[in-house]
Motif scaffolding. Structure first.
Motif, PDB file in Angstrom:
ATOM      1  N   ALA A 456       0.844  -1.201   0.000  1.00 14.84           N
ATOM      2  CA  ALA A 456       0.000   0.000   0.000  1.00 14.84           C
ATOM      3  C   ALA A 456       0.880   1.251   0.000  1.00 14.84           C
ATOM      4  CB  ALA A 456      -0.914   0.005   1.227  1.00 14.84           C
ATOM      5  N   ASP A 457       0.379   2.292  -0.649  1.00 20.56           N
ATOM      6  CA  ASP A 457       1.039   3.588  -0.595  1.00 20.56           C
ATOM      7  C   ASP A 457       0.024   4.626  -0.111  1.00 20.56           C
ATOM      8  OD1 ASP A 457      -0.632   3.945  -2.748  1.00 20.56           O
ATOM      9  OD2 ASP A 457       0.976   4.075  -4.232  1.00 20.56           O
ATOM     10  N   ARG A 458       0.456   5.874  -0.062  1.00 26.12           N
ATOM     11  CA  ARG A 458      -0.426   6.909   0.466  1.00 26.12           C
ATOM     12  C   ARG A 458      -1.714   7.040  -0.338  1.00 26.12           C
ATOM     13  NH1 ARG A 458      -0.472  12.238  -2.087  1.00 26.12           N
ATOM     14  NH2 ARG A 458       1.763  12.427  -1.754  1.00 26.12           N
ATOM     15  N   GLU A 459      -1.620   7.082  -1.659  1.00 29.34           N
ATOM     16  CA  GLU A 459      -2.809   7.250  -2.486  1.00 29.34           C
ATOM     17  C   GLU A 459      -3.762   6.072  -2.320  1.00 29.34           C
ATOM     18  OE1 GLU A 459      -1.627   7.936  -6.472  1.00 29.34           O
ATOM     19  OE2 GLU A 459      -0.733   9.909  -6.052  1.00 29.34           O
ATOM     20  N   ASN A 460      -3.205   4.856  -2.229  1.00 27.79           N
ATOM     21  CA  ASN A 460      -4.042   3.674  -2.053  1.00 27.79           C
ATOM     22  C   ASN A 460      -4.749   3.711  -0.713  1.00 27.79           C
ATOM     23  OD1 ASN A 460      -3.938   0.663  -0.750  1.00 27.79           O
ATOM     24  ND2 ASN A 460      -4.648   0.618  -2.904  1.00 27.79           N
ATOM     25  N   LEU A 461      -4.021   4.141   0.329  1.00 28.84           N
ATOM     26  CA  LEU A 461      -4.600   4.191   1.679  1.00 28.84           C
ATOM     27  C   LEU A 461      -5.723   5.212   1.740  1.00 28.84           C
ATOM     28  CD1 LEU A 461      -4.122   2.904   4.487  1.00 28.84           C
ATOM     29  CD2 LEU A 461      -2.719   4.903   5.047  1.00 28.84           C
ATOM     30  N   ILE A 462      -5.513   6.377   1.151  1.00 27.31           N
ATOM     31  CA  ILE A 462      -6.552   7.413   1.157  1.00 27.31           C
ATOM     32  C   ILE A 462      -7.763   6.960   0.358  1.00 27.31           C
ATOM     33  CG2 ILE A 462      -7.099   9.746   0.375  1.00 27.31           C
ATOM     34  CD1 ILE A 462      -4.249  10.565   1.025  1.00 27.31           C
ATOM     35  N   ALA A 463      -7.522   6.303  -0.781  1.00 32.55           N
ATOM     36  CA  ALA A 463      -8.638   5.847  -1.612  1.00 32.55           C
ATOM     37  C   ALA A 463      -9.486   4.821  -0.874  1.00 32.55           C
ATOM     38  CB  ALA A 463      -8.112   5.266  -2.925  1.00 32.55           C
ATOM     39  N   ARG A 464      -8.850   3.890  -0.160  1.00 34.15           N
ATOM     40  CA  ARG A 464      -9.602   2.878   0.575  1.00 34.15           C
ATOM     41  C   ARG A 464     -10.398   3.502   1.725  1.00 34.15           C
ATOM     42  NH1 ARG A 464      -6.582  -0.983   3.161  1.00 34.15           N
ATOM     43  NH2 ARG A 464      -4.515  -0.180   2.665  1.00 34.15           N
TER      44      ARG A 464
END
Length: 488
Positions: A456-464
């Protein structure tokens, strides 16, 4: 009979002052030696009487500085009673270092302490301006001494006497500069400040005139000194006198002198010393090194003030760059930076997990529409306070904008088995006092967690987390209408 209000006219005070000054000056000029002593002594008691009357009537509310001024004036009156011939016999300009010189210097010091105490509140609002004014005053004392006072001192002058006269000149010059500076900003106190300034200027002029006329008549010196006493007596009587110790609320807006003027003032004494050394026709005056030594700590104080102001400005800029102005939470840019740093720490194995909570308030818009934007701001500030109280010191809370917030949790975060999202929901549902009413709001919270090695990266974490938040909000709409705002 009550004391005149602050809105009363000041012209009666001016008229009485002019009348007393003309009467005292004429009486002193026409009287014989014995009667002159009586006239001069009577005039020295006038300011003591006016200050005590103003204090007794409650006109001067800040009593401490005025009492210090009364003590100094009483000291001067006592010296006049003990040595009545001091002014008529022209001892003032001889710098003999006699007890009368010491009494006068001590009395002036007491009065100046009172004046400084009275003006301290103005100084808090304009410290840099007052320091600049004091520097100009101290630097102006050098030429005054070298060109007018020092060369005309007679053989009776002693080192102690010269030191006392010098201290009078230096202190009076510095205080005059400060009073002038305050007079440019304190509009309501300009009347009494003008009288205080005039009294200080007359006293300083007396030091000069008494030296220049030491072998002549003392009438001019005595008359100037009496006028100084009378102008001093008028200051507390003016209806606007209480404003001397009570500055008007608000920021002081005043220009500072250009640095070139300050540099020229600071170069005055060294330049005079250099000219004296080049001429070699007389020894250099003691006032130059003494006044220079007095200027150095004032300059250091000014530099310290500038350094402190710059440090405060830098801290303010840093805070504004990283924080939301309304709530004090991290702003969008900085909370994103915090998430990136947490994800890097997760990749390095420094954290066991990173959890992100996106919070969208439910019921905030009705509060904003019904009670206005000011009430809405209060709700947002309350939410920010409750979010901050729900997390640990190593966590971070930010505002993305509007009524959207984000919570960053570093490491495992359950407390007694209760997830942070549930704890936040409980805190946010508590009543909030708004515009004399009580309202409740809620929040739709989406949670997403990242662990080491899951890619996971920052964008993935925010999207989830964003997707989870909208799922919660959709579930609330299906379960029941969201009407959580309004009076309880």
């Amino acid at each position: 009979m009550g004391w005149p209000r602050a809105t009363a006219p000041a012209w009666p005070v001016h008229a009485v002052l002019v009348g007393l000054a003309l009467a005292a000056g004429t009486a002193y000029a026409l009287a014989g030696p014995e009667l002159r002593i009586v006239v001069f002594t009577a005039v020295t008691t006038v300011p003591v009487i006016t200050y005590l009357l103003a204090l007794g009537a409650g006109h001067l509310t800040d009593r401490l500085p005025w009492l210090a001024a009364v003590a100094g004036l009483g000291f001067l009156s006592l010296g006049q009673v003990l040595w009545p011939n001091w002014i008529p016999d022209h001892h003032l300009g001889r710098a003999e270092g006699a007890p009368t010189d010491l009494v006068m210097a001590s009395a002036h010091l007491l009065f100046l302490v009172g004046t400084a105490t009275a003006l301290r509140r103005h100084g808090r609002k304009d410290p840099g301006g007052l320091i600049d004014a004091a520097l100009f005053g101290l630097c102006a004392a050098g030429p005054l001494w070298v060109w007018l006072i020092g060369p005309n001192l007679g053989p009776e002058a002693t080192p102690l006497g010269e030191t006392l006269v010098l201290s009078d000149v230096l202190v009076l010059s510095a205080v005059l500069g400060c009073v002038i500076r305050i007079g440019t900003t304190a509009r309501k106190a300009r009347g009494p400040l003008a009288y205080l300034m005039l009294s200080g200027a007359l006293t300083l002029a007396c030091d000069v005139v008494s030296v220049l006329t030491v072998h002549g008549s003392s009438v001019w010196t005595a008359q100037m000194m009496m006028l100084a006493y009378l102008t001093l007596a008028a200051a507390p009587v003016l209806p606007s006198a209480p404003w001397v110790t009570q500055p008007v609320p608000g920021k002081v807006i005043a220009r500072h002198p250009p640095l070139g003027w300050l540099a020229a003032a600071l170069c005055a004494n060294p330049l005079i010393a250099a000219i004296q050394a080049a001429q070699g026709d007389r020894p250099a005056s003691v006032v130059l090194p003494v006044s220079t030594m007095l200027v150095i700590p004032v300059v250091l104080l000014r530099l310290h003030l500038l350094s402190s102001q710059r440090a405060r400005a830098e801290r303010t800029l840093v805070h504004q760059a990283h924080h939301d102005e309304l709530t004090g939470l991290f702003n969008r840019r900085h909370i994103v930076t915090q998430i990136d740093e947490a994800m890097l720490a997760l990749d390095r194995g420094e954290l066991t997990e990173v959890t992100l909570l996106l919070c969208d308030l439910d019921g905030f818009k009705p509060v904003n529409d019904r009670y206005g934007h000011q009430a809405g701001d209060l709700v947002l500030q309350t939410v920010a306070h409750r979010l901050t109280g729900a997390v640990r010191p190593q966590d971070a809370v930010g505002r993305l904008g509007g009524d959207e917030f984000v919570v960053l949790l570093r490491g495992e975060h359950t407390r007694d088995g209760q997830p942070v999202a549930d704890r936040i929901n409980e805190l946010l549902r508590a009543p909030i006092e708004v515009a004399g009413d009580t309202v409740r709001i809620g929040a739709s919270i989406g949670t997403a967690t990242a662990w080491p090695g899951d890619g996971a990266d920052r964008e993935n974490l925010i999207a989830r987390a964003d997707a989870a938040m909208y799922a919660v909000k959709a579930g609330l709409r299906e379960a029941r209408p969201v009407t959580v705002a309004g009076p309880v």
